[in-house]
Design a protein around this motif. Structure first.
Motif, short mmCIF file in Angstrom:
data_model
loop_
_atom_site.label_atom_id
_atom_site.label_comp_id
_atom_site.label_asym_id
_atom_site.label_seq_id
_atom_site.Cartn_x
_atom_site.Cartn_y
_atom_site.Cartn_z
N GLY A 181 57.64 46.32 25.55
CA GLY A 181 56.78 45.27 25.19
C GLY A 181 55.39 45.24 25.04
N VAL A 182 54.62 44.26 25.36
CA VAL A 182 53.18 43.81 25.27
C VAL A 182 52.69 43.53 26.53
N VAL A 183 51.65 44.14 27.26
CA VAL A 183 51.12 43.44 28.23
C VAL A 183 49.67 43.28 27.99
N ALA A 184 49.14 41.85 28.55
CA ALA A 184 47.71 41.55 28.03
C ALA A 184 46.95 41.58 29.23
N VAL A 185 45.90 42.36 29.41
CA VAL A 185 44.88 42.20 30.56
C VAL A 185 43.51 41.56 30.06
N GLU A 186 43.23 40.36 30.70
CA GLU A 186 42.02 39.65 30.51
C GLU A 186 40.91 39.85 31.34
N LEU A 187 39.92 40.39 30.89
CA LEU A 187 38.84 40.92 31.50
C LEU A 187 37.46 40.05 31.60
N VAL A 188 37.55 38.94 31.25
CA VAL A 188 36.44 38.12 31.03
C VAL A 188 35.72 37.86 32.50
N SER A 189 36.53 37.77 33.41
CA SER A 189 36.18 37.43 34.66
C SER A 189 36.00 38.49 35.82
N VAL A 190 36.11 39.69 35.15
CA VAL A 190 36.23 41.00 35.98
C VAL A 190 34.79 41.48 36.12
N VAL A 191 34.32 41.85 37.37
CA VAL A 191 32.91 42.14 37.38
C VAL A 191 32.69 43.69 37.52
N ASP A 192 33.43 44.23 37.97
CA ASP A 192 33.18 45.84 38.57
C ASP A 192 34.25 46.66 38.19
N ALA A 193 33.99 47.90 38.28
CA ALA A 193 35.19 48.91 37.95
C ALA A 193 36.32 48.61 38.85
N GLU A 194 36.18 48.30 40.33
CA GLU A 194 37.57 48.48 40.92
C GLU A 194 38.37 47.15 40.65
N ALA A 199 42.73 44.35 37.96
CA ALA A 199 43.44 43.40 36.71
C ALA A 199 44.50 44.10 36.00
N MET A 200 44.18 45.43 35.89
CA MET A 200 45.42 46.06 34.86
C MET A 200 46.62 46.20 35.91
N ALA A 201 46.44 46.61 37.17
CA ALA A 201 47.45 46.57 37.97
C ALA A 201 48.17 45.41 38.18
N THR A 202 47.59 44.21 38.37
CA THR A 202 48.22 42.91 38.48
C THR A 202 49.02 42.62 37.19
N ALA A 203 48.31 42.79 36.06
CA ALA A 203 49.12 42.55 34.72
C ALA A 203 50.41 43.37 34.52
N LEU A 222 52.55 54.04 33.49
CA LEU A 222 52.42 53.92 32.19
C LEU A 222 53.03 55.27 31.74
N ARG A 223 53.09 56.36 32.57
CA ARG A 223 53.45 57.66 31.91
C ARG A 223 55.05 57.47 31.49
N SER A 224 55.80 56.77 31.83
CA SER A 224 57.06 56.80 31.48
C SER A 224 57.52 55.50 30.68
N ARG A 225 56.44 54.67 30.12
CA ARG A 225 56.66 53.53 29.52
C ARG A 225 56.19 53.49 27.94
N GLU A 226 56.68 52.96 27.28
CA GLU A 226 56.36 52.49 25.86
C GLU A 226 55.99 51.11 25.60
N LEU A 227 54.69 51.03 25.55
CA LEU A 227 54.25 49.36 25.59
C LEU A 227 52.88 49.45 24.69
N LEU A 228 52.50 48.39 24.35
CA LEU A 228 51.12 47.91 23.89
C LEU A 228 50.38 47.35 24.83
N LEU A 229 49.19 47.96 25.35
CA LEU A 229 48.50 47.42 26.24
C LEU A 229 47.18 46.64 25.62
N VAL A 230 46.99 45.58 25.59
CA VAL A 230 46.01 44.56 25.21
C VAL A 230 44.95 44.47 26.23
N LEU A 231 43.80 45.04 25.94
CA LEU A 231 42.62 44.76 26.81
C LEU A 231 41.45 43.85 26.07
N ASP A 232 41.40 42.81 26.47
CA ASP A 232 40.26 41.83 26.03
C ASP A 232 39.11 41.64 26.76
#
Length: 839
Positions: A181-194, A199-203, A222-232
């Protein structure tokens, strides 16, 4: 270790929670709280201990712990009332009370490797589309195809252009390609590298492990997955996002990534995809029924109807809607914000107030991306992400009114800044649009970004910056004039075409501050460009310069007056043109070609009025002054004009002058000079075939350099000659094209002469009544009492006039003449053109 309780199993190695074998979504810290309590089962775990073990040295309020306990209970079907799994010891801590069975971690039920994380959901984790995506069908298709070729596609563009909407629509269209499937990661409210990895882990429902970092856990999943990662919305996290993305691309071959950002991630293998604003329509005169096909207009109409169901696009409001969409650069966010105002503000008023767009388009969206609640928010977000030097250059480049090249940017940008590097960086960050065309690479700032930048300039910076820009415009005009005198003419016309908005802005600023020298020089240096490209607006600037205080003492006053005379000639105001030309001639100064220009106007007007002797005297004197100047381009033009003037009386002299024009053109190297000489040859030639060949070569030469006037003039004369040869269909096509060009340009001096030829053409194709009406229109508009056709044409028209009167009858002829005299000029042109084309 794996722990089983009730219908649940918690696997600390795989970092997953299952219920009856089905994976459950659970946040990383909630998983850690639950795992620690299970490990400490049989005793009460103090709140302080739990906070230390899960959060370490980070300060976290007790309410955060309470929230995680509540989430842990929800994850395992418990509640604060039953407390069958986690018991609260009031004021002290918590205890895991459900019966637990330990299972050896090496045992597997599903063949999944030890250390795997929670299975990513197969259903697309995408927000529901609230509106139809308008104007992006082709982009969705193309980006989807690109995802089939590239594992990382980054949609880049300025804020509000619709990157997120496009990304989600693409994701929906390709979701079935990916088994997981598809997993979307919304980064607008994310403030730093950690927080980025979090945010990716939560999604992905991934949790940290004692023996691995959170980013390791993400990659392991992700190593064993077949998916689309949307990083917004990656623009403020380009560094950390780029690092994790690069790692995923190296180690997780089944994962594709679709990112949105205002600049590329700069990761190997990345394919950037610029997201442009919506099309605003190339033709301002499109009928209402066709405007629905213009994407920006369609978006405005749909969003306006959503807030006011009574809103429809009509003849009355269409112009305002198109103006709004164009002034807002086709940016979807800005258009949506404007459309939302239609509930309370008429579209005409919205269009009239776009100069204050940041006040107009605010506070009208709720529950959305916080940057998009007002137009200024999204622009400020982008501006704040720039480095200090980038901000300075962004503000300085806002002085440009249109597109500009790197050379122009270097003239404007402060000397202590690296213009090349900073322009590239601003383009990378979508603060400048890159336009590539026949005239090379140019840069352009959206009007909304330009207005925001200008609001940040203080008064001192504003004055200095616009003065520098006016100086740049004058320098450009000088350069264009030099090019037009020689072999680089095409380059000069192209540069002026591309920078015309800035030439206009430079002149406007000079007028505003009373900079007499700049205001005058811009008009004088651009007069030939304006004539050749039919950008007659630049000639009208002479009027503003002539109104400045002290102008009558300025050395360029005579030539400015000559330019105003030429503009009057073009408008068909022959008496006014004659008056001004006589005044300039009386001044007796040929500085900057003033007297030569006046004689050019005199020759044209007198010839049209039938004063052949006066016209010949004017063009002869014009040629004499040109020879005295020693400038080949002036000699070429003088010989060309005098050749045409003498052709009806002395064909031998006309041929000699035409050859002189061509010889001077060889010396100047100017294609226009050669094209004019060829037209003179066509007029002088007695052999129709040779004349048509000369006209055709003139047309080709003029078209190649962008000289619209000479191209249309040569085509008009060729069509007239074809008409005399009986090649009526080709003649009618040529005349129809010429009538259209002259009308669009406002070139009435040539239009009336062309329409005189059309009388003969209409008669030839059996349109006698329209030919009579056109005759009436021409006679009524003998501007200022002067017959608006050349003497030879007038003679032919008079002959045809008698034939037409005989054909339709004297009474009917008089009625048709009066009808034509009353027709608006727009109707005259449109009806004539339609008839010539068989309509």
């Amino acid at each position: 270790m794996r722990y089983r309780f009730l219908d649940y199993e918690l696997d600390t190695e795989r970092v997953r929670l299952t219920s009856s074998g089905e994976a459950q979504r659970i946040e990383p810290q909630v998983f850690e709280v639950l795992a620690y309590l299970i490990g400490a089962r049989g005793r009460m775990v103090p709140k302080e201990e739990l906070l230390d073990e899960v959060w370490g040295d980070r300060f976290v309020s007790e309410s955060a712990l309470t929230s995680r306990i509540k989430s842990a209970r929800q994850a395992v079907g418990d509640s604060g009332t039953r407390q069958e799994v986690i018991r609260t010891v009031h004021g002290k801590g918590y205890e895991f009370v459900a019966a637990v069975t330990e299972v050896d971690a090496s045992e597997t039920d599903d063949g999944a490797p030890v250390g795997a994380a929670v299975v990513a959901p197969k259903a697309p984790s995408l927000p529901v589309a609230l509106h139809q995506l308008i104007g992006r069908d082709e982009s969705v298709k193309q980006v989807a195809e690109e995802l089939g070729r590239s594992r990382l596609v980054t949609l880049v563009g300025p804020g509000g252009v619709g990157k997120t909407s496009l990304a989600y629509e693409v994701a929906r269209s390709v979701a079935d390609r990916f088994a997981d499937g598809v997993v979307a990661v919304e980064l607008v409210s994310v403030v730093d590298a950690e927080a980025t990895v979090g945010a990716m882990a939560t999604a992905l429902a991934v949790h940290s492990r004692q023996d691995a970092s959170l980013d390791d856990a993400v990659v392991d999943l992700l190593r064993s997955r077949e998916l689309l990662l949307v990083l917004d919305n990656c623009e403020h996290l380009v560094g950390p996002v780029g690092e994790i993305v690069a790692r995923v691309l190296r180690t997780a071959g089944g994962v594709s990534i679709l990112a949105t950002s205002r600049e590329p991630l700069a990761v190997p293998g990345e394919q950037t995809w610029p997201v442009e604003p919506l099309g605003v329509g190339a033709d301002a005169e499109l009928p209402v029924e066709l405007l629905d096909d213009v994407p920006a207009v369609a978006l405005f109409v749909e969003r306006a109807a959503a807030v006011d169901p009574r809103f429809v696009l009509t003849e009355d409001n269409a112009h305002a809607v198109v103006e709004i969409c164009r002034r807002l650069d086709g940016v979807p966010l800005a258009i949506e914000l404007a459309a939302a105002r239609t509930r309370a503000v008429d579209v005409v008023d919205i269009a009239a107030r776009l100069d204050e767009r940041f006040r107009l388009l605010r506070g009208v969206r709720r529950g959305d991306d916080p940057r998009h609640q007002a137009l200024q928010d999204t622009v400020r977000w982008s501006y704040d992400l720039l480095e200090p030097d980038e901000q300075r250059v962004f503000l300085e480049l806002s002085v440009f009114a249109g597109s500009f090249d790197l050379e122009a940017a270097e003239e404007i940008v402060s000397d202590d800044l690296d213009a090349l590097d900073l322009v590239v960086r601003l383009a990378d960050r979508s603060m400048l649009a890159v336009r590539r065309g026949a005239d090379g690479t140019r840069y352009e700032m959206l009007e909304t970004l330009r207005e925001y930048a200008r609001t940040r300039l203080d008064d001192t910076d504003h004055v200095a910056l616009f003065a520098r820009h006016a100086s740049y415009a004058v320098g450009l005009a000088r350069s264009v004039e030099r090019d037009l005198r020689g072999a680089d003419e095409a380059h000069g016309i192209s540069r002026a075409n591309s920078a015309f908005a800035d030439l206009r802005a430079g002149h406007h600023h000079a007028l505003h501050v009373g900079d007499l020298d700049s205001a005058c020089e811009l008009v004088v240096e651009l007069r030939e460009y304006a004539s050749r490209s039919m950008r007659y607006e630049a000639l009208s600037w002479a009027t503003g310069a002539l109104a400045l205080e002290g102008i009558d003492e300025h050395p360029l006053y005579p030539v400015l007056s000559g330019i105003e005379a030429y503009a009057a000639w073009i408008r068909g105001e022959f008496d006014r043109a004659l008056e001004l030309a006589r005044m300039v001639e009386a001044l007796g100064s040929d500085h900057a070609g003033a007297e030569g220009l006046a004689l050019r106007v005199l020759g044209n007007v007198l010839y049209v009025q039938g004063d052949i002797d006066g016209g010949l005297a004017a063009t002869a004197r014009m040629l004499e002054l040109a020879e005295e100047s020693g400038q080949p381009f002036r000699v070429a033009h003088g010989a060309y004009m005098h050749s045409i003037a003498t052709g009806y009386r002395d064909r031998e002299l006309a041929c000699e002058l035409a050859n002189r024009a061509l010889a001077a053109a060889e010396r100047s190297g100017s294609p226009t000079d050669r094209a004019g000489g060829l037209v003179a040859v066509g007029f002088a030639e007695s052999d129709p075939e040779a004349a048509l060949a000369a006209y055709a070569e003139s047309e080709r030469t003029s078209a190649a350099i962008g000289n619209r006037w000479m191209h249309t003039f040569a085509a008009t004369e060729a069509a007239a000659l074809l008409l005399t040869r009986g090649e009526t269909e080709a003649a009618c096509d040529g005349l129809a094209d010429a009538v259209d060009v002259w009308f669009r340009a406002g070139e009435w001096s040539q239009q009336w002469q062309t329409l005189a030829r059309c009388v003969l053409a209409l008669d030839a194709i059996g349109q006698q009544e329209l030919a009579c009406q056109l005759t009436g229109a021409i006679e009524r508009r003998a501007t200022m009492g002067a017959p608006p056709v050349m003497s030879v044409l007038r003679d032919r028209m008079l002959e045809r006039r008698e034939a037409l009167a005989a054909a339709v009858g004297a009474e009917r002829f008089a009625e048709l003449l009066e009808d034509g005299a009353e027709l608006p000029v727009v109707d005259v042109v449109q009806r004539t053109r339609a008839a010539l084309l068989g309509g």
